[in-house]
Design a protein around this motif. Structure first.
Motif, mmCIF file in Angstrom:
data_model
loop_
_atom_site.group_PDB
_atom_site.id
_atom_site.type_symbol
_atom_site.label_atom_id
_atom_site.label_comp_id
_atom_site.label_asym_id
_atom_site.label_seq_id
_atom_site.Cartn_x
_atom_site.Cartn_y
_atom_site.Cartn_z
ATOM 1 N N ALA A 247 8.942 11.414 -1.859
ATOM 2 C CA ALA A 247 7.539 11.352 -1.447
ATOM 3 C C ALA A 247 7.073 9.898 -1.504
ATOM 4 N N PRO A 248 6.266 9.438 -0.533
ATOM 5 C CA PRO A 248 5.818 8.040 -0.545
ATOM 6 C C PRO A 248 5.156 7.648 -1.876
ATOM 7 N N HIS A 249 4.423 8.564 -2.475
ATOM 8 C CA HIS A 249 3.773 8.232 -3.748
ATOM 9 C C HIS A 249 4.805 7.942 -4.824
ATOM 10 N N ASP A 250 5.910 8.703 -4.836
ATOM 11 C CA ASP A 250 6.956 8.450 -5.828
ATOM 12 C C ASP A 250 7.653 7.113 -5.553
ATOM 13 N N ALA A 251 7.836 6.805 -4.267
ATOM 14 C CA ALA A 251 8.431 5.499 -3.930
ATOM 15 C C ALA A 251 7.528 4.372 -4.426
ATOM 16 N N LEU B 3 8.391 1.384 -7.092
ATOM 17 C CA LEU B 3 8.141 -0.047 -6.858
ATOM 18 C C LEU B 3 7.413 -0.653 -8.053
ATOM 19 N N ARG B 4 6.478 0.083 -8.591
ATOM 20 C CA ARG B 4 5.767 -0.398 -9.781
ATOM 21 C C ARG B 4 6.722 -0.487 -10.972
ATOM 22 N N GLY B 5 7.566 0.552 -11.135
ATOM 23 C CA GLY B 5 8.520 0.555 -12.235
ATOM 24 C C GLY B 5 9.496 -0.620 -12.162
ATOM 25 N N LEU B 6 9.927 -0.952 -10.942
ATOM 26 C CA LEU B 6 10.918 -2.031 -10.792
ATOM 27 C C LEU B 6 10.416 -3.364 -11.330
ATOM 28 N N ARG B 7 9.109 -3.574 -11.286
ATOM 29 C CA ARG B 7 8.577 -4.875 -11.721
ATOM 30 C C ARG B 7 8.880 -5.149 -13.186
ATOM 31 N N THR B 8 9.099 -4.084 -13.966
ATOM 32 C CA THR B 8 9.431 -4.291 -15.384
ATOM 33 C C THR B 8 10.879 -3.896 -15.690
ATOM 34 N N ARG C 149 9.715 12.184 7.054
ATOM 35 C CA ARG C 149 11.092 12.604 6.786
ATOM 36 C C ARG C 149 12.041 11.758 7.642
ATOM 37 N N GLY C 150 11.838 10.470 7.591
ATOM 38 C CA GLY C 150 12.594 9.481 8.333
ATOM 39 C C GLY C 150 12.169 8.144 7.756
ATOM 40 N N ASN C 151 11.333 7.415 8.481
ATOM 41 C CA ASN C 151 10.846 6.138 7.969
ATOM 42 C C ASN C 151 9.390 6.225 7.548
ATOM 43 N N ASN C 152 9.100 5.554 6.440
ATOM 44 C CA ASN C 152 7.737 5.426 5.931
ATOM 45 C C ASN C 152 7.630 4.006 5.383
ATOM 46 N N PRO C 153 6.547 3.279 5.682
ATOM 47 C CA PRO C 153 6.504 1.858 5.309
ATOM 48 C C PRO C 153 6.577 1.608 3.795
ATOM 49 N N THR C 154 6.004 2.479 2.984
ATOM 50 C CA THR C 154 6.091 2.280 1.537
ATOM 51 C C THR C 154 7.541 2.442 1.085
ATOM 52 N N VAL C 155 8.189 3.481 1.611
ATOM 53 C CA VAL C 155 9.583 3.755 1.241
ATOM 54 C C VAL C 155 10.495 2.628 1.730
ATOM 55 N N ARG C 156 10.148 2.056 2.889
ATOM 56 C CA ARG C 156 10.951 0.957 3.441
ATOM 57 C C ARG C 156 11.014 -0.235 2.493
ATOM 58 N N VAL C 157 9.900 -0.537 1.847
ATOM 59 C CA VAL C 157 9.893 -1.671 0.908
ATOM 60 C C VAL C 157 10.877 -1.395 -0.227
ATOM 61 N N LEU C 158 10.857 -0.164 -0.730
ATOM 62 C CA LEU C 158 11.771 0.205 -1.815
ATOM 63 C C LEU C 158 13.229 0.164 -1.349
ATOM 64 N N PRO D 118 0.808 -1.218 0.000
ATOM 65 C CA PRO D 118 0.000 0.000 0.000
ATOM 66 C C PRO D 118 0.844 1.272 0.000
ATOM 67 N N LEU D 119 0.222 2.319 -0.461
ATOM 68 C CA LEU D 119 0.844 3.635 -0.414
ATOM 69 C C LEU D 119 0.467 4.295 0.917
ATOM 70 N N TYR D 120 1.473 4.475 1.777
ATOM 71 C CA TYR D 120 1.225 5.164 3.042
ATOM 72 C C TYR D 120 1.437 6.653 2.827
ATOM 73 N N ALA D 121 0.382 7.322 2.382
ATOM 74 C CA ALA D 121 0.460 8.762 2.145
ATOM 75 C C ALA D 121 0.153 9.464 3.457
ATOM 76 N N THR D 122 1.149 9.486 4.317
ATOM 77 C CA THR D 122 0.956 10.131 5.617
ATOM 78 C C THR D 122 2.259 10.798 6.014
ATOM 79 N N SER D 123 2.137 11.970 6.663
ATOM 80 C CA SER D 123 3.370 12.609 7.110
ATOM 81 C C SER D 123 3.812 12.064 8.459
ATOM 82 N N ASN D 124 2.838 11.638 9.312
ATOM 83 C CA ASN D 124 3.243 11.208 10.648
ATOM 84 C C ASN D 124 2.545 9.931 11.085
ATOM 85 N N PHE D 125 2.988 9.384 12.219
ATOM 86 C CA PHE D 125 2.470 8.121 12.752
ATOM 87 C C PHE D 125 2.168 8.331 14.225
ATOM 88 N N GLN D 126 1.094 7.702 14.717
ATOM 89 C CA GLN D 126 0.684 8.007 16.096
ATOM 90 C C GLN D 126 1.073 6.927 17.090
#
Ligand code: PLP
Length: 389
Positions: free
Chosen positions: A246-250, A254-259, A60-69, A30-38
């Motif tokens: 940005a998480p959306h770009d990450a 991820l989609r681009g890498l598949r090809t 501006r540290g860790n984001n789960p979508t970016v982590r996969v990349l 999933p795309l975690y489009a969020t700036s913060n975590f609670q």
């Protein structure tokens, strides 16, 4: 598992990297489009703030979508970790800044990416960091240019326009003997056609805007390296200068890498055929392509690369800038635009830049995913037009 099996795992789904799809059963991360975590408690929040490298606090540290990349790029480059930035330039700058202090010296291959030059020539001198550019075709030039205070070697193999190579193994071994860090820009080859870390390079940088994303709709970068260095970059240049992706770009990367594998095969195979075909044309004076027997360093290319990619440079058989300009203006499939690595074929003549010192017939191409015959027909009609004026 076989290398090829590993590659599919890195490029496609997340494999054993635990993916929290248990409840949603989502196939795609999933795309975690969020700036913060609670946090549920002050204690939880305190623990997170005390260990930002590992905690999920703020994007501006860790984001789960970016982590996969991050995990995928580290696996592809065979490094322990990777950080994703908002551009290739941000990744390179973070890597360079992480290695130097005032008074230090850098040896860099000559004619690197223009903004790498800018960092060394225009920006770092303000902070007392000096540099020497060397002809990287001979590894001993790195050694000769090294001083007491040399901390970093910057490599880019092949580099743009003329595709000069550096012997990554030889240069990294010189660096090791002097405790100098090496950073290599691997954008041209992608991790599929060259793995600098396997040849002893410490830090590997990418413009993810090129092949990794591959669709011409993202600007991003990556820096891959050992965990200890990446943790330090994370806590300093990454979070402190803030050039994050940005998480959306990450998610798009991820989609681009598949090809990636399919796209690299396609652009490489088209480039090989175009280069062969252009070399046989009397209107072409010279072709520069690292994966061809006409390249003076082809032997080294075969030693450290798996294949060439989709960029090559030709010199038209002319000394008239206007002929080159007419040729490029006549191209229809090859669009006049910077960058490369997407689906679309692109062209830049050296004369597009005022003050270029390259011969006026010099034109750099990137062939995209289009049909070979279509690209050949386009080149042929533009050559005919330009040379018949
Ligand atoms: C494009 C490019 C860069 C810069 O990457 P951006 O994503 O545009 O910031 C760096 N190195 C090479 C070789 C490039 O082609």
């Amino acid at each position: 598992m076989s290398d090829q099996g590993d590659l599919s795992k890195h490029l496609f789904l997340t494999g054993e990297q635990s993916w929290e799809s248990a409840e949603s059963r989502s196939m795609i991360p999933p795309l975690y489009a969020t700036s913060n975590f609670q946090y549920d408690s002050v204690a939880g929040m305190r623990a997170a703030l005390d260990d930002e490298v590992h905690s999920q606090l703020y994007t501006r540290g860790n984001n789960p979508t970016v982590r996969v990349l991050r995990a995928k790029l580290a696996a592809l480059e065979n490094t322990e970790d990777a950080l994703i930035f908002g551009s290739g330039v941000a990744a390179i700058a973070a890597g360079v800044l992480s290695q130097v202090n005032a008074g230090d010296h850098i040896v860099c291959v000559r004619n690197p990416y223009s903004w790498t030059s800018w960092l060394l020539e225009k920006w770092l001198p303000r902070f007392g960091v000096s540099h020497t550019f060397v002809d990287g075709r001979d590894p001993s030039n790195f050694e000769t240019a090294s001083k007491e205070n040399t901390r970093l070697y910057i490599l880019e193999s092949p580099n743009s326009f003329t595709f000069d190579l550096q012997d990554l193994e030889a240069v990294s071994s010189i660096a090791r003997s002097r405790s100098i860090t090496t950073l290599a820009d691997n954008s041209y080859c992608s991790p599929l056609y060259q793995k600098p870390a396997d040849l002893g390079i410490d830090l590997v940088a990418h413009s993810a805007s090129k092949y990794l994303n591959g669709h011409g709709d993202v600007v991003a970068g990556a820096l891959c390296g050992p965990k200890s260095v990446m943790d330090s970059v994370f806590g300093n240049e990454f979070q402190g200068l803030g050039g994050i992706v940005a998480p959306h770009d990450a998610w798009l990367i991820l989609r681009g890498l598949r090809t990636l594998e399919l796209r690299m095969e396609r652009v490489a195979s088209t480039a090989e055929k175009l280069v062969e075909w252009l070399l046989a044309d009397s209107r072409i004076r010279q072709v520069y392509y690292p994966w061809h027997s006409s390249h003076p360093q082809f032997e080294l290319a075969q030693k450290q690369m798996k294949r060439g990619s989709g960029q090559f440079t030709v010199e038209l058989d002319t000394d008239a800038p206007m002929l080159t300009e007419n040729f490029c203006d006549s191209l229809q499939q090859f669009r006049l635009a910077v960058s490369w690595g997407g689906f679309e074929s692109l062209v830049i003549p050296a004369i597009a830049k005022s003050g270029s010192t390259l011969p006026p017939g010099t034109v750099r191409f990137y062939n995209g995913l289009e049909d070979l015959a279509l690209l050949q027909a386009d080149l042929d009609q533009a050559l005919t037009r330009a040379f018949s004026r």
